[in-house]
Design a protein around this motif. Structure first.
Motif, mmCIF file in Angstrom:
data_model
loop_
_atom_site.group_PDB
_atom_site.id
_atom_site.type_symbol
_atom_site.label_atom_id
_atom_site.label_comp_id
_atom_site.label_asym_id
_atom_site.label_seq_id
_atom_site.Cartn_x
_atom_site.Cartn_y
_atom_site.Cartn_z
ATOM 1 N N CYS A 163 4.618 -0.846 -4.616
ATOM 2 C CA CYS A 163 4.074 -0.226 -3.400
ATOM 3 C C CYS A 163 2.878 -1.012 -2.872
ATOM 4 C CB CYS A 163 3.645 1.216 -3.676
ATOM 5 S SG CYS A 163 5.005 2.362 -3.979
ATOM 6 N N MET A 192 3.545 -3.770 -0.461
ATOM 7 C CA MET A 192 4.144 -3.427 0.832
ATOM 8 C C MET A 192 3.104 -3.502 1.946
ATOM 9 S SD MET A 192 6.450 -0.161 -0.133
ATOM 10 C CE MET A 192 8.181 -0.422 0.058
ATOM 11 N N GLU A 215 3.395 1.302 5.192
ATOM 12 C CA GLU A 215 4.404 1.867 4.286
ATOM 13 C C GLU A 215 3.827 2.239 2.914
ATOM 14 O OE1 GLU A 215 7.075 -1.397 4.122
ATOM 15 O OE2 GLU A 215 8.070 -0.889 5.999
ATOM 16 N N ARG A 216 2.666 1.707 2.592
ATOM 17 C CA ARG A 216 2.107 1.838 1.253
ATOM 18 C C ARG A 216 1.851 3.287 0.846
ATOM 19 N NH1 ARG A 216 -2.677 -1.744 0.998
ATOM 20 N NH2 ARG A 216 -1.064 -3.269 1.392
ATOM 21 N N CYS A 223 5.025 5.184 0.100
ATOM 22 C CA CYS A 223 5.622 4.671 -1.131
ATOM 23 C C CYS A 223 4.902 5.232 -2.354
ATOM 24 C CB CYS A 223 5.575 3.148 -1.122
ATOM 25 S SG CYS A 223 6.287 2.372 -2.591
ATOM 26 N N GLU A 252 5.758 8.879 -2.825
ATOM 27 C CA GLU A 252 7.111 9.020 -3.380
ATOM 28 C C GLU A 252 7.130 8.660 -4.865
ATOM 29 O OE1 GLU A 252 11.572 7.158 -2.820
ATOM 30 O OE2 GLU A 252 10.183 7.070 -1.133
#
Length: 116
Positions: free
Chosen positions: A70, A73, A77-78, A81, A84
């Protein structure tokens, strides 16, 4: 002849630059490899407590790997991520006993941790 020599020196130089293992560590690694794998690596976890401890280590390692991925990225998006990865970790830790039961009895239904 000169071209071959220059290319050989260039290759040797690049190979030396790629080496990142300190010499003392490399020496220790060679000694360890001569002894072979430790017996504990091939000894199965027999008790449920041992199996749960191993599974816990694997789940923690998976979280660490996911966080590392992550962090590579894009900034946008980090955060998603990482959220998640943390949610997967919490779910996996929450259903460890079910995962263990599924691993020990593969004919039973498999619990899907992907959320799909």
């Amino acid at each position: 002849m000169k071209r071959t020599l220059v290319l050989g020196l260039l290759a040797a130089c690049c190979a030396a630059q790629a080496q990142v293992t300190p010499p003392e560590v490399e020496k220790h690694q060679r000694q360890e490899l001569r002894h072979g794998d430790p017996a504990r690596w091939t000894k199965p976890d027999r008790t449920e407590a041992q199996q749960l401890a191993t599974l816990r280590k694997e789940i923690n390692a998976a979280l660490a790997e996911a966080r590392t991925a992550c962090k590579q990225m894009e900034q946008a998006e980090r955060a998603d991520c990482l959220k998640e990865a943390q949610a997967t970790y919490v779910a996996d830790m929450g259903n460890m006993r079910q995962q263990l039961a599924n691993a020990n009895n593969p004919r039973q239904a498999v619990y899907d941790t992907s959320g799909q």
